[in-house]
Design a protein around this motif. Structure first.
Motif, PDB file in Angstrom:
ATOM      1  N   ASP A   1       0.899  -1.163  -0.045  1.00  0.00           N
ATOM      2  CA  ASP A   1      -0.065  -0.031  -0.003  1.00  0.00           C
ATOM      3  C   ASP A   1       0.851   1.416  -0.052  1.00  0.00           C
ATOM      4  OD1 ASP A   1      -2.248  -1.762   0.028  1.00  0.00           O
ATOM      5  OD2 ASP A   1      -2.689  -1.251   2.263  1.00  0.00           O
ATOM      6  N   ASP A   2       2.326   1.219   0.311  1.00  0.00           N
ATOM      7  CA  ASP A   2       2.783   2.244   0.485  1.00  0.00           C
ATOM      8  C   ASP A   2       3.713   2.506  -0.878  1.00  0.00           C
ATOM      9  OD1 ASP A   2       1.944   2.954   2.954  1.00  0.00           O
ATOM     10  OD2 ASP A   2       3.761   1.593   4.047  1.00  0.00           O
TER      11      ASP A   2
ATOM     12  N   ASP B   1       3.113   3.655  -3.920  1.00  0.00           N
ATOM     13  CA  ASP B   1       3.117   4.685  -4.728  1.00  0.00           C
ATOM     14  C   ASP B   1       3.665   5.852  -4.015  1.00  0.00           C
ATOM     15  OD1 ASP B   1       1.979   3.410  -6.975  1.00  0.00           O
ATOM     16  OD2 ASP B   1       0.058   3.962  -6.224  1.00  0.00           O
ATOM     17  N   ARG B   2       3.535   6.022  -2.767  1.00  0.00           N
ATOM     18  CA  ARG B   2       4.275   7.094  -1.985  1.00  0.00           C
ATOM     19  C   ARG B   2       5.691   7.001  -1.981  1.00  0.00           C
ATOM     20  NH1 ARG B   2      -0.642   5.851   1.113  1.00  0.00           N
ATOM     21  NH2 ARG B   2       0.350   4.465   2.424  1.00  0.00           N
ATOM     22  N   ALA B   3       5.938   5.846  -1.851  1.00  0.00           N
ATOM     23  CA  ALA B   3       7.463   5.869  -1.738  1.00  0.00           C
ATOM     24  C   ALA B   3       8.031   6.051  -2.963  1.00  0.00           C
ATOM     25  CB  ALA B   3       7.823   4.295  -1.490  1.00  0.00           C
TER      26      ALA B   3
ATOM     27  N   ASP C   1       6.707   8.243  -5.018  1.00  0.00           N
ATOM     28  CA  ASP C   1       6.525   9.865  -5.048  1.00  0.00           C
ATOM     29  C   ASP C   1       7.690  10.494  -4.222  1.00  0.00           C
ATOM     30  OD1 ASP C   1       4.504   9.754  -7.020  1.00  0.00           O
ATOM     31  OD2 ASP C   1       2.922   9.751  -5.406  1.00  0.00           O
ATOM     32  N   HIS C   2       7.916   9.906  -3.149  1.00  0.00           N
ATOM     33  CA  HIS C   2       8.955  10.319  -2.217  1.00  0.00           C
ATOM     34  C   HIS C   2      10.346  10.392  -2.795  1.00  0.00           C
ATOM     35  CE1 HIS C   2      10.817  11.753   1.486  1.00  0.00           C
ATOM     36  NE2 HIS C   2      11.564  10.673   1.484  1.00  0.00           N
TER      37      HIS C   2
ATOM     38  N   ASP D   1      10.584  13.214  -5.492  1.00  0.00           N
ATOM     39  CA  ASP D   1      10.719  14.630  -4.795  1.00  0.00           C
ATOM     40  C   ASP D   1      11.989  14.739  -4.332  1.00  0.00           C
ATOM     41  OD1 ASP D   1       8.161  15.052  -5.426  1.00  0.00           O
ATOM     42  OD2 ASP D   1       7.379  14.412  -3.509  1.00  0.00           O
TER      43      ASP D   1
END
Length: 245
Positions: A187-188, A190-192, A194-195, A198
């Motif tokens: 679940d993480d 996509d966030r990982a 994106d991070h 960035d």
């Protein structure tokens, strides 16, 4: 199958989306060369591009080579098949030689040719559900470029275990073998990704390109000769030097 290129962050980020999700993101020759051409176009845009996000649609990173194309092998000569295999590897090498890093989230199945694609990506981040397999031996043939990649990247017993089709590899093993940069919860992912994007975008684009040059030239030549010149170029042109002047 569709491939799209979009840009963000004033052109510094290129997103290339490969969507063949209905077939597990498998590839054939046309799709592979279309993807590589798009990645090269993304990286070449007036040097403004600093990083590429390769986004593979659906639940699987890559389900390998499109088996429907195997029918064309009927009557093929050993020489023509070898030439096709070399051409596929040459296309993957073009990804490795891109002047900017490619970031990709890796989820689900990584099969056959997908291992070569994974190894070509500069910064792959895997979900815990990622699973790598090499079924070629069960089809009656030995892996070519993928076999070479696995043999060079893995401890010898693990290479045999995978290349004979006797085992699959987990995300944790991919991390241990250096085939992915990080493993995160499903679940993480996509966030990982994106991070990570960035974080990279906070670095000057010219510096990211120089880092790619250092890494890839070092791997290609086995020496630091080019790294000295590349580093010197960034030091002379860099903000730290300008501030000290």
């Amino acid at each position: 199958m569709t491939i799209t290129l979009t840009r963000g962050h004033d052109g510094r980020l290129a997103r290339v989306r490969y969507d063949n999700a209905a077939r597990g993101n498998c590839f054939d020759t046309t799709a592979l060369h279309h993807l590589v051409d798009t990645l090269e176009t993304a990286a070449a845009a007036d040097d403004s591009c600093a990083v590429i996000h390769l986004d593979l649609a659906g639940k699987n990173f890559c389900a390998g080579w499109d088996t429907s194309s195997f029918a064309t092998l009927a009557g093929a000569t050993r020489e023509s098949v070898a030439a096709d295999l070399r051409a596929s590897d040459d296309a993957l090498h073009r990804i490795r030689r891109l002047p900017v890093p490619v970031v990709a989230g890796v989820r689900g199945r990584i099969i056959g040719f997908g291992v070569g694609l994974l190894a070509a990506v500069h910064l792959p981040v895997a979900a815990t559900d990622a699973q790598l397999s090499l079924p070629e031996a069960r089809y009656g043939f030995a892996p070519a470029g993928v076999g070479h990649t696995v043999a060079r990247s893995l401890p010898r017993p693990h290479a045999y275990h995978l290349l004979t089709g006797a085992a699959t590899a987990t995300a944790g093993q991919l991390l241990d073998w250096g085939l992915v940069a990080r493993v995160v919860a499903d679940d993480d992912l996509d966030r990982a990704v994106d991070h990570l994007l960035d974080t990279l975008l906070a670095v000057p684009g010219s510096t990211l390109r120089a880092v790619v040059e250092v890494v890839e030239s070092s791997l290609e030549t086995g020496t630091a000769d080019r790294a000295y010149d590349i580093s010197a170029r960034t030091i002379v042109a860099g903000p730290a030097t300008r501030g000290a002047a």
